[in-house]
Motif scaffolding. Structure first.
Motif, mmCIF file in Angstrom:
data_model
loop_
_atom_site.group_PDB
_atom_site.id
_atom_site.type_symbol
_atom_site.label_atom_id
_atom_site.label_comp_id
_atom_site.label_asym_id
_atom_site.label_seq_id
_atom_site.Cartn_x
_atom_site.Cartn_y
_atom_site.Cartn_z
ATOM 1 N N THR A 1 43.005 3.134 37.890
ATOM 2 C CA THR A 1 43.452 3.169 39.278
ATOM 3 C C THR A 1 43.583 4.617 39.727
ATOM 4 O O THR A 1 44.218 5.421 39.041
ATOM 5 C CB THR A 1 44.808 2.461 39.425
ATOM 6 O OG1 THR A 1 44.752 1.181 38.789
ATOM 7 C CG2 THR A 1 45.162 2.271 40.896
ATOM 8 N N PHE A 2 42.977 4.926 40.858
ATOM 9 C CA PHE A 2 43.024 6.270 41.437
ATOM 10 C C PHE A 2 44.045 6.271 42.568
ATOM 11 O O PHE A 2 43.996 5.408 43.455
ATOM 12 C CB PHE A 2 41.644 6.669 41.976
ATOM 13 C CG PHE A 2 40.630 6.850 40.895
ATOM 14 C CD1 PHE A 2 40.360 8.116 40.389
ATOM 15 C CD2 PHE A 2 39.932 5.770 40.369
ATOM 16 C CE1 PHE A 2 39.420 8.297 39.388
ATOM 17 C CE2 PHE A 2 38.996 5.942 39.363
ATOM 18 C CZ PHE A 2 38.743 7.205 38.867
ATOM 19 N N GLU B 1 52.617 6.549 47.718
ATOM 20 C CA GLU B 1 51.492 6.567 46.790
ATOM 21 C C GLU B 1 50.509 5.496 47.253
ATOM 22 O O GLU B 1 50.890 4.342 47.405
ATOM 23 C CB GLU B 1 52.005 6.259 45.386
ATOM 24 C CG GLU B 1 50.963 6.220 44.332
ATOM 25 C CD GLU B 1 51.579 5.915 42.980
ATOM 26 O OE1 GLU B 1 51.714 6.848 42.185
ATOM 27 O OE2 GLU B 1 51.922 4.738 42.746
ATOM 28 N N VAL B 2 49.268 5.893 47.496
ATOM 29 C CA VAL B 2 48.256 4.975 47.995
ATOM 30 C C VAL B 2 47.156 4.820 46.953
ATOM 31 O O VAL B 2 46.656 5.812 46.412
ATOM 32 C CB VAL B 2 47.648 5.494 49.323
ATOM 33 C CG1 VAL B 2 46.545 4.586 49.810
ATOM 34 C CG2 VAL B 2 48.722 5.653 50.368
ATOM 35 N N CYS B 3 46.786 3.571 46.680
ATOM 36 C CA CYS B 3 45.678 3.306 45.763
ATOM 37 C C CYS B 3 44.373 3.593 46.497
ATOM 38 O O CYS B 3 44.083 2.989 47.526
ATOM 39 C CB CYS B 3 45.718 1.859 45.296
ATOM 40 S SG CYS B 3 44.304 1.392 44.280
ATOM 41 N N GLN B 4 43.602 4.531 45.981
ATOM 42 C CA GLN B 4 42.319 4.877 46.578
ATOM 43 C C GLN B 4 41.193 3.974 46.067
ATOM 44 O O GLN B 4 40.265 3.668 46.793
ATOM 45 C CB GLN B 4 41.963 6.325 46.267
ATOM 46 C CG GLN B 4 42.831 7.341 46.962
ATOM 47 C CD GLN B 4 42.642 7.327 48.455
ATOM 48 O OE1 GLN B 4 43.268 6.540 49.142
ATOM 49 N NE2 GLN B 4 41.798 8.185 48.954
ATOM 50 N N HIS B 5 41.307 3.590 44.795
ATOM 51 C CA HIS B 5 40.253 2.757 44.207
ATOM 52 C C HIS B 5 40.736 2.208 42.871
ATOM 53 O O HIS B 5 41.530 2.847 42.184
ATOM 54 C CB HIS B 5 38.983 3.593 43.984
ATOM 55 C CG HIS B 5 37.739 2.780 44.042
ATOM 56 N ND1 HIS B 5 37.056 2.559 45.210
ATOM 57 C CD2 HIS B 5 37.047 2.124 43.089
ATOM 58 C CE1 HIS B 5 35.991 1.804 44.959
ATOM 59 N NE2 HIS B 5 35.975 1.532 43.677
ATOM 60 N N LEU B 6 40.246 1.034 42.524
ATOM 61 C CA LEU B 6 40.548 0.402 41.243
ATOM 62 C C LEU B 6 39.224 0.023 40.599
ATOM 63 O O LEU B 6 38.400 -0.653 41.215
ATOM 64 C CB LEU B 6 41.410 -0.840 41.463
ATOM 65 C CG LEU B 6 41.714 -1.699 40.254
ATOM 66 C CD1 LEU B 6 42.560 -0.929 39.251
ATOM 67 C CD2 LEU B 6 42.429 -2.967 40.681
ATOM 68 N N THR C 1 38.511 6.780 30.974
ATOM 69 C CA THR C 1 38.870 7.736 32.016
ATOM 70 C C THR C 1 37.641 8.482 32.521
ATOM 71 O O THR C 1 37.406 8.574 33.740
ATOM 72 C CB THR C 1 39.909 8.741 31.484
ATOM 73 O OG1 THR C 1 41.086 8.032 31.108
ATOM 74 C CG2 THR C 1 40.239 9.798 32.515
ATOM 75 N N GLU C 2 36.849 9.006 31.602
ATOM 76 C CA GLU C 2 35.673 9.782 31.998
ATOM 77 C C GLU C 2 34.634 8.913 32.696
ATOM 78 O O GLU C 2 34.030 9.336 33.692
ATOM 79 C CB GLU C 2 35.074 10.493 30.783
ATOM 80 C CG GLU C 2 35.978 11.557 30.200
ATOM 81 C CD GLU C 2 36.463 12.565 31.239
ATOM 82 O OE1 GLU C 2 35.633 13.080 32.031
ATOM 83 O OE2 GLU C 2 37.676 12.831 31.277
ATOM 84 N N LYS D 1 32.060 7.032 37.880
ATOM 85 C CA LYS D 1 31.775 5.926 38.799
ATOM 86 C C LYS D 1 32.439 6.143 40.155
ATOM 87 O O LYS D 1 31.852 5.863 41.192
ATOM 88 C CB LYS D 1 32.251 4.596 38.199
ATOM 89 C CG LYS D 1 31.364 4.089 37.093
ATOM 90 C CD LYS D 1 31.788 2.708 36.660
ATOM 91 C CE LYS D 1 30.797 2.137 35.675
ATOM 92 N NZ LYS D 1 31.036 0.707 35.426
ATOM 93 N N PHE D 2 33.676 6.631 40.140
ATOM 94 C CA PHE D 2 34.393 6.909 41.381
ATOM 95 C C PHE D 2 33.633 7.937 42.210
ATOM 96 O O PHE D 2 33.476 7.772 43.431
ATOM 97 C CB PHE D 2 35.808 7.394 41.054
ATOM 98 C CG PHE D 2 36.674 7.665 42.254
ATOM 99 C CD1 PHE D 2 37.133 6.633 43.055
ATOM 100 C CD2 PHE D 2 37.062 8.950 42.573
ATOM 101 C CE1 PHE D 2 37.951 6.878 44.159
ATOM 102 C CE2 PHE D 2 37.882 9.211 43.660
ATOM 103 C CZ PHE D 2 38.324 8.171 44.452
ATOM 104 N N CYS D 3 33.143 8.973 41.567
ATOM 105 C CA CYS D 3 32.371 10.003 42.266
ATOM 106 C C CYS D 3 31.087 9.428 42.856
ATOM 107 O O CYS D 3 30.717 9.768 43.992
ATOM 108 C CB CYS D 3 32.049 11.167 41.337
ATOM 109 S SG CYS D 3 33.464 12.229 41.002
ATOM 110 N N GLU D 4 30.417 8.547 42.125
ATOM 111 C CA GLU D 4 29.198 7.920 42.643
ATOM 112 C C GLU D 4 29.507 7.052 43.860
ATOM 113 O O GLU D 4 28.813 7.124 44.871
ATOM 114 C CB GLU D 4 28.551 7.057 41.560
ATOM 115 C CG GLU D 4 27.910 7.843 40.444
ATOM 116 C CD GLU D 4 27.428 6.945 39.306
ATOM 117 O OE1 GLU D 4 27.362 5.704 39.492
ATOM 118 O OE2 GLU D 4 27.139 7.482 38.229
ATOM 119 N N ILE D 5 30.544 6.239 43.746
ATOM 120 C CA ILE D 5 30.907 5.327 44.836
ATOM 121 C C ILE D 5 31.307 6.095 46.087
ATOM 122 O O ILE D 5 30.884 5.763 47.194
ATOM 123 C CB ILE D 5 32.062 4.401 44.385
ATOM 124 C CG1 ILE D 5 31.558 3.432 43.313
ATOM 125 C CG2 ILE D 5 32.647 3.638 45.561
ATOM 126 C CD1 ILE D 5 32.663 2.713 42.566
#
Length: 76
Positions: free
Chosen positions: A7-8, A21-26, A38-39, A44-48
């Motif tokens: 969770t980001f 605190e806001v969830c940016q992505h799960l 984690t890595e 994946k988060f960066c790609e999305i």
């Protein structure tokens, strides 16, 4: 391999002056350990989000092992 939930989070200051605190992505990922999870989730988060660095949209992340079991594949 185990499943991990990553969770980001982003810290924001609301109109009322309180921090939130806001969830940016799960993301759910499969990895050998939490460090690998984690890595993988960061990539994946960066790609999305089309980012060069995950920390541009999130302040921190949390990794937890998923309670959902791995799906068994049927033999061919």
């Amino acid at each position: 391999m185990a499943r991990y939930m990553v969770t980001f989070f982003k810290d924001i200051l609301g109109d009322n002056g309180h921090h939130a605190e806001v969830c940016q992505h799960l993301l759910e990922v499969e990895a050998a350990n939490s460090g690998d999870a984690t890595e993988l989730a960061k990539r994946k988060f960066c790609e999305i989000e089309r980012l060069s660095d995950w920390s541009l949209h999130a302040d921190r992340l949390r990794v937890s092992e998923s309670e959902r079991p791995l799906e068994q594949q049927a033999p061919h």
